[in-house]
Design a protein around this motif. Structure first.
Motif, mmCIF file in Angstrom:
data_model
loop_
_atom_site.group_PDB
_atom_site.id
_atom_site.type_symbol
_atom_site.label_atom_id
_atom_site.label_comp_id
_atom_site.label_asym_id
_atom_site.label_seq_id
_atom_site.Cartn_x
_atom_site.Cartn_y
_atom_site.Cartn_z
ATOM 1 N N ARG A 214 0.852 -1.188 0.000
ATOM 2 C CA ARG A 214 0.000 0.000 0.000
ATOM 3 C C ARG A 214 0.886 1.234 0.000
ATOM 4 N NH1 ARG A 214 -5.240 1.394 3.788
ATOM 5 N NH2 ARG A 214 -5.454 3.556 3.149
ATOM 6 N N MET A 215 0.436 2.278 -0.720
ATOM 7 C CA MET A 215 1.143 3.553 -0.736
ATOM 8 C C MET A 215 0.136 4.680 -0.530
ATOM 9 S SD MET A 215 3.838 2.887 -3.891
ATOM 10 C CE MET A 215 5.017 4.137 -3.365
ATOM 11 N N SER A 216 0.632 5.841 -0.161
ATOM 12 C CA SER A 216 -0.234 6.996 0.058
ATOM 13 C C SER A 216 0.504 8.255 -0.358
ATOM 14 C CB SER A 216 -0.644 7.078 1.534
ATOM 15 O OG SER A 216 0.499 7.242 2.349
ATOM 16 N N ARG A 217 -0.227 9.355 -0.439
ATOM 17 C CA ARG A 217 0.392 10.648 -0.719
ATOM 18 C C ARG A 217 -0.391 11.723 0.001
ATOM 19 N NH1 ARG A 217 -0.917 11.409 -7.192
ATOM 20 N NH2 ARG A 217 -3.194 11.397 -7.066
ATOM 21 N N LYS A 218 0.304 12.821 0.319
ATOM 22 C CA LYS A 218 -0.309 13.858 1.142
ATOM 23 C C LYS A 218 -1.335 14.679 0.384
ATOM 24 C CE LYS A 218 3.536 14.303 4.385
ATOM 25 N NZ LYS A 218 4.526 15.205 5.015
ATOM 26 N N LYS A 219 -1.106 14.901 -0.921
ATOM 27 C CA LYS A 219 -2.053 15.680 -1.702
ATOM 28 C C LYS A 219 -1.952 15.269 -3.159
ATOM 29 C CE LYS A 219 1.179 19.555 -2.301
ATOM 30 N NZ LYS A 219 1.381 21.016 -2.112
ATOM 31 N N ARG A 225 4.172 7.511 -1.545
ATOM 32 C CA ARG A 225 5.116 7.025 -0.546
ATOM 33 C C ARG A 225 4.590 5.728 0.070
ATOM 34 N NH1 ARG A 225 9.532 10.009 -1.791
ATOM 35 N NH2 ARG A 225 9.118 12.259 -1.654
ATOM 36 N N PRO A 226 5.495 4.864 0.540
ATOM 37 C CA PRO A 226 5.030 3.647 1.226
ATOM 38 C C PRO A 226 4.141 3.995 2.415
ATOM 39 C CG PRO A 226 7.375 3.493 0.752
ATOM 40 C CD PRO A 226 6.972 4.905 0.431
ATOM 41 N N ALA A 227 3.142 3.165 2.669
ATOM 42 C CA ALA A 227 2.272 3.375 3.826
ATOM 43 C C ALA A 227 3.106 3.425 5.099
ATOM 44 C CB ALA A 227 1.238 2.257 3.912
ATOM 45 N N ALA A 260 5.491 -2.244 -4.801
ATOM 46 C CA ALA A 260 4.932 -3.030 -5.909
ATOM 47 C C ALA A 260 3.574 -2.514 -6.354
ATOM 48 C CB ALA A 260 4.834 -4.495 -5.502
ATOM 49 N N ILE A 261 2.798 -1.937 -5.429
ATOM 50 C CA ILE A 261 1.459 -1.486 -5.788
ATOM 51 C C ILE A 261 1.517 -0.436 -6.891
ATOM 52 C CG2 ILE A 261 1.369 0.340 -4.037
ATOM 53 C CD1 ILE A 261 -1.563 -1.980 -4.839
ATOM 54 N N VAL A 277 -4.199 1.227 -3.160
ATOM 55 C CA VAL A 277 -4.619 0.404 -2.022
ATOM 56 C C VAL A 277 -5.229 -0.905 -2.511
ATOM 57 C CG1 VAL A 277 -6.113 0.253 0.007
ATOM 58 C CG2 VAL A 277 -5.038 2.438 -0.590
ATOM 59 N N HIS A 278 -6.230 -0.780 -3.378
ATOM 60 C CA HIS A 278 -6.985 -1.951 -3.820
ATOM 61 C C HIS A 278 -6.478 -2.469 -5.165
ATOM 62 C CE1 HIS A 278 -9.711 0.341 -1.133
ATOM 63 N NE2 HIS A 278 -9.970 -0.866 -0.671
#
Length: 306
Positions: A214-219, A225-227, A260-261, A277-278
């Motif tokens: 899973r990865m995320s980003r601030k905006k 970035r990695p979770a 990898a996501i 995520v999914h």
């Protein structure tokens, strides 16, 4: 092959929405609360059946001194109106099991007492050789959600299902939580869950699937970035599986490791969604194929070593 109809002001609740600890929930993390006079119809059609089929039907609901009474009918015929428990009894999940000829049935549950009833679920299987697979996911849930249920009603329902194998696939949602929340919540939650499963089915096997990457980003437009807690969750689950005698499979490793996501999202066709995520249907299918390949390789190695 299944449908439902609610009449009379039922309120369908779930454990993620309520977020109150030690409440009694069905195996899917939901319950349908019906006031006096309300009725719930669940229909089943087990396709490819024969005239000689016999179905096993299970109805589960909250059995508590202050709860209402439940009338159960199968194909229009009342088959049971279980009496309430004695005063002072602790809340339990009650499971009524019935046998019915044929492979098509309608189960009607009616609230006939002076107080609401809380129905956890209805199941239907045709008694023939094969495997029963119960998918009990609740969107947005974490292992801490399941650990927050009242555990005895959960044991009551799981015991009735006569489980041979538990598969736990938590961790993706936990990976986005702050590290201190994971450290404080994940280990006690999983310990509580695995203890409950052992109590319900002492001889069942268990498999812990690690979280997908899973990865995320601030905006919007910022780099992915990695979770925050992905590494912590993956490591902790592997350790917990070993401690409790469960098999473990690293989903993230099978995807290709951390990050990898993003590669799966950029694949053509995409194997993951833009949210990082999914997975897509094709992505989950590919992941399943990799799991099966690893499982069969391990089985071949086990046989060769015997």
């Amino acid at each position: 092959g299944a449908w439902r109809a609610l009449e009379g002001g039922w309120l369908v609740e779930d454990a993620v929405g309520k977020k109150r600890p030690e409440e009694a929930w069905g195996l899917t993390g939901t319950r349908a609360v019906g006031p006096p006079g309300a009725s719930l119809l669940v229909g089943f059609d087990a396709r490819a059946g024969t005239a000689d089929d016999v179905a096993r039907i299970q109805v589960s609901w909250l059995d508590a001194p202050d709860a209402g009474a439940l009338e159960v009918a199968v194909d229009g015929e009342v088959v049971a109106t279980p009496p309430p428990p004695p005063p002072g009894s602790p809340p339990r999940a009650r499971v009524l099991e019935l046998a019915a000829p044929g492979n098509q049935h309608e189960v009607t549950l009616t609230s006939v007492g002076d107080a609401p009833v809380a129905v956890f679920g209805v199941s239907h299987e045709v008694l023939r050789p094969g495997i029963v697979y119960d998918a009990l996911g609740l969107p947005g849930a974490t292992s801490m959600t399941l650990a927050g249920y009242a555990q005895q009603p959960l044991v009551d329902q799981l015991r009735a299902r006569e489980v041979d194998l538990f598969v736990l696939f938590y961790g993706t949602n936990e990976a986005s939580l702050p590290g201190e929340a994971v450290a404080a919540g994940l280990r006690p939650a999983y310990g509580k869950i695995l203890t409950t499963l052992r109590l319900a089915s002492p001889f069942a096997s268990c498999l812990v699937l690690g979280p997908t990457d899973r990865m995320s980003r601030k905006k919007r437009g910022a780099p992915w970035r990695p979770a925050e807690s992905g590494d912590v969750v993956a490591t902790e689950l592997e350790v917990l599986a070993q401690e409790y005698g469960c098999a473990y499979w690293s989903t993230r490793s099978a995807m290709g490791g951390a990050g990898a996501i993003d590669r799966w999202w950029r694949a053509s066709p995409p194997l993951a969604h833009r949210d990082h995520v999914h997975l897509t249907r094709m992505g989950y299918q590919q992941l399943a194929e990799r799991y099966v390949a690893d499982l069969l390789d391990a089985y071949d190695a086990w046989r060769a070593a015997r």
